[in-house]
Motif scaffolding. Structure first.
Motif, PDB file in Angstrom:
ATOM      1  N   LEU A 112      -2.883 -12.157   0.034  1.00 51.90           N
ATOM      2  CA  LEU A 112      -2.636 -10.746   0.332  1.00 51.90           C
ATOM      3  C   LEU A 112      -2.527 -10.482   1.822  1.00 51.90           C
ATOM      4  O   LEU A 112      -3.135 -11.170   2.636  1.00 51.90           O
ATOM      5  CB  LEU A 112      -3.784  -9.897  -0.212  1.00 51.90           C
ATOM      6  N   ILE A 113      -1.788  -9.441   2.132  1.00 52.54           N
ATOM      7  CA  ILE A 113      -1.796  -8.894   3.489  1.00 52.54           C
ATOM      8  C   ILE A 113      -3.011  -7.974   3.526  1.00 52.54           C
ATOM      9  O   ILE A 113      -3.174  -7.116   2.654  1.00 52.54           O
ATOM     10  CB  ILE A 113      -0.508  -8.118   3.785  1.00 52.54           C
ATOM     11  N   GLN A 114      -3.885  -8.168   4.497  1.00 50.21           N
ATOM     12  CA  GLN A 114      -5.128  -7.408   4.533  1.00 50.21           C
ATOM     13  C   GLN A 114      -5.454  -6.904   5.917  1.00 50.21           C
ATOM     14  O   GLN A 114      -4.918  -7.378   6.913  1.00 50.21           O
ATOM     15  CB  GLN A 114      -6.290  -8.286   4.032  1.00 50.21           C
ATOM     16  N   ARG A 115      -6.378  -5.939   5.935  1.00 51.90           N
ATOM     17  CA  ARG A 115      -6.965  -5.475   7.190  1.00 51.90           C
ATOM     18  C   ARG A 115      -7.876  -6.568   7.716  1.00 51.90           C
ATOM     19  O   ARG A 115      -8.173  -7.539   7.040  1.00 51.90           O
ATOM     20  CB  ARG A 115      -7.782  -4.195   6.972  1.00 51.90           C
TER      21      ARG A 115
ATOM     22  N   ALA B  28       0.757  -0.925   9.836  1.00 50.41           N
ATOM     23  CA  ALA B  28       1.289  -2.282   9.987  1.00 50.41           C
ATOM     24  C   ALA B  28       1.338  -2.997   8.639  1.00 50.41           C
ATOM     25  O   ALA B  28       2.300  -3.719   8.339  1.00 50.41           O
ATOM     26  CB  ALA B  28       0.444  -3.075  10.981  1.00 50.41           C
ATOM     27  N   ILE B  29       0.327  -2.796   7.820  1.00 51.57           N
ATOM     28  CA  ILE B  29       0.304  -3.426   6.494  1.00 51.57           C
ATOM     29  C   ILE B  29       1.431  -2.874   5.636  1.00 51.57           C
ATOM     30  O   ILE B  29       2.164  -3.632   4.984  1.00 51.57           O
ATOM     31  CB  ILE B  29      -1.064  -3.230   5.813  1.00 51.57           C
TER      32      ILE B  29
ATOM     33  N   GLY C 271       4.612  -9.757   1.608  1.00 51.69           N
ATOM     34  CA  GLY C 271       3.627 -10.012   0.570  1.00 51.69           C
ATOM     35  C   GLY C 271       2.994  -8.727   0.097  1.00 51.69           C
ATOM     36  O   GLY C 271       3.264  -7.663   0.639  1.00 51.69           O
ATOM     37  N   PRO C 272       2.129  -8.823  -0.914  1.00 52.54           N
ATOM     38  CA  PRO C 272       1.449  -7.638  -1.433  1.00 52.54           C
ATOM     39  C   PRO C 272       0.180  -7.320  -0.650  1.00 52.54           C
ATOM     40  O   PRO C 272      -0.330  -8.160   0.094  1.00 52.54           O
ATOM     41  CB  PRO C 272       1.107  -8.044  -2.868  1.00 52.54           C
ATOM     42  N   ALA C 273      -0.312  -6.110  -0.838  1.00 51.44           N
ATOM     43  CA  ALA C 273      -1.551  -5.671  -0.185  1.00 51.44           C
ATOM     44  C   ALA C 273      -2.284  -4.725  -1.116  1.00 51.44           C
ATOM     45  O   ALA C 273      -1.705  -4.193  -2.063  1.00 51.44           O
ATOM     46  CB  ALA C 273      -1.242  -4.970   1.127  1.00 51.44           C
ATOM     47  N   VAL C 274      -3.547  -4.493  -0.832  1.00 55.17           N
ATOM     48  CA  VAL C 274      -4.349  -3.491  -1.527  1.00 55.17           C
ATOM     49  C   VAL C 274      -4.698  -2.426  -0.493  1.00 55.17           C
ATOM     50  O   VAL C 274      -5.329  -2.720   0.513  1.00 55.17           O
ATOM     51  CB  VAL C 274      -5.639  -4.111  -2.121  1.00 55.17           C
ATOM     52  N   LEU C 275      -4.242  -1.195  -0.763  1.00 57.32           N
ATOM     53  CA  LEU C 275      -4.483  -0.075   0.148  1.00 57.32           C
ATOM     54  C   LEU C 275      -4.923   1.142  -0.646  1.00 57.32           C
ATOM     55  O   LEU C 275      -4.691   1.224  -1.858  1.00 57.32           O
ATOM     56  CB  LEU C 275      -3.200   0.261   0.923  1.00 57.32           C
ATOM     57  N   SER C 276      -5.498   2.094   0.026  1.00 57.63           N
ATOM     58  CA  SER C 276      -5.879   3.354  -0.588  1.00 57.63           C
ATOM     59  C   SER C 276      -4.647   4.043  -1.160  1.00 57.63           C
ATOM     60  O   SER C 276      -3.578   4.053  -0.545  1.00 57.63           O
ATOM     61  CB  SER C 276      -6.524   4.249   0.475  1.00 57.63           C
ATOM     62  N   SER C 277      -4.808   4.642  -2.349  1.00 54.47           N
ATOM     63  CA  SER C 277      -3.686   5.363  -2.961  1.00 54.47           C
ATOM     64  C   SER C 277      -3.231   6.516  -2.072  1.00 54.47           C
ATOM     65  O   SER C 277      -2.042   6.842  -2.028  1.00 54.47           O
ATOM     66  CB  SER C 277      -4.057   5.865  -4.348  1.00 54.47           C
ATOM     67  N   LEU C 278      -4.158   7.127  -1.342  1.00 52.70           N
ATOM     68  CA  LEU C 278      -3.780   8.200  -0.423  1.00 52.70           C
ATOM     69  C   LEU C 278      -2.925   7.683   0.722  1.00 52.70           C
ATOM     70  O   LEU C 278      -2.004   8.353   1.175  1.00 52.70           O
ATOM     71  CB  LEU C 278      -5.032   8.890   0.132  1.00 52.70           C
TER      72      LEU C 278
END
Length: 109
Positions: free
Chosen positions: A4-7, A41-42, A51-58
């Motif tokens: 994943l692309i992450q912070r 940036a993500i 690639g995919p990432a997990v981010l806040s829906s907001l």
């Protein structure tokens, strides 16, 4: 699991996500495709196909609405975050801050 692309390590969303996955898969550790220091940036990296990432829906609501990013349905993973209200010791909330806190404390279940 897909890298994943992450912070950066220690960021709230990354820590929250890693704890959620670890509860389901003991011993799991994340594979990081790319580590970036901002949500913007993500989102840019994901939109460019990195690639995919997990981010806040907001955080991704405008991109989801515009169709530039997609959000798959995830089942079996508890992705609800706990938020905390904080203020200086000894202070009392008044006015709109007190009203917002009262709304936030309501049990919606």
């Amino acid at each position: 699991m897909t890298p994943l692309i992450q912070r950066e390590s220690g960021s709230g969303t990354r820590t929250w996500f890693e704890h959620a996955v670890t509860r389901l898969r003991k011993g799991w550790s994340p594979e990081v495709a790319l580590e970036l220091s901002s949500t913007t940036a993500i989102k840019t990296a994901v939109a460019s196909g990195a690639g995919p990432a997990v981010l806040s829906s907001l955080a991704v609501a405008p991109e989801i609405a515009a169709g530039t990013l997609v959000s798959p349905t995830v089942t079996g993973l508890e992705l609800e975050r706990v938020l905390r209200a904080v203020w200086p010791t000894g202070d009392r909330l008044t006015g709109p801050a007190r009203d917002l806190y009262a709304i936030a404390r309501r049990d919606t279940t």
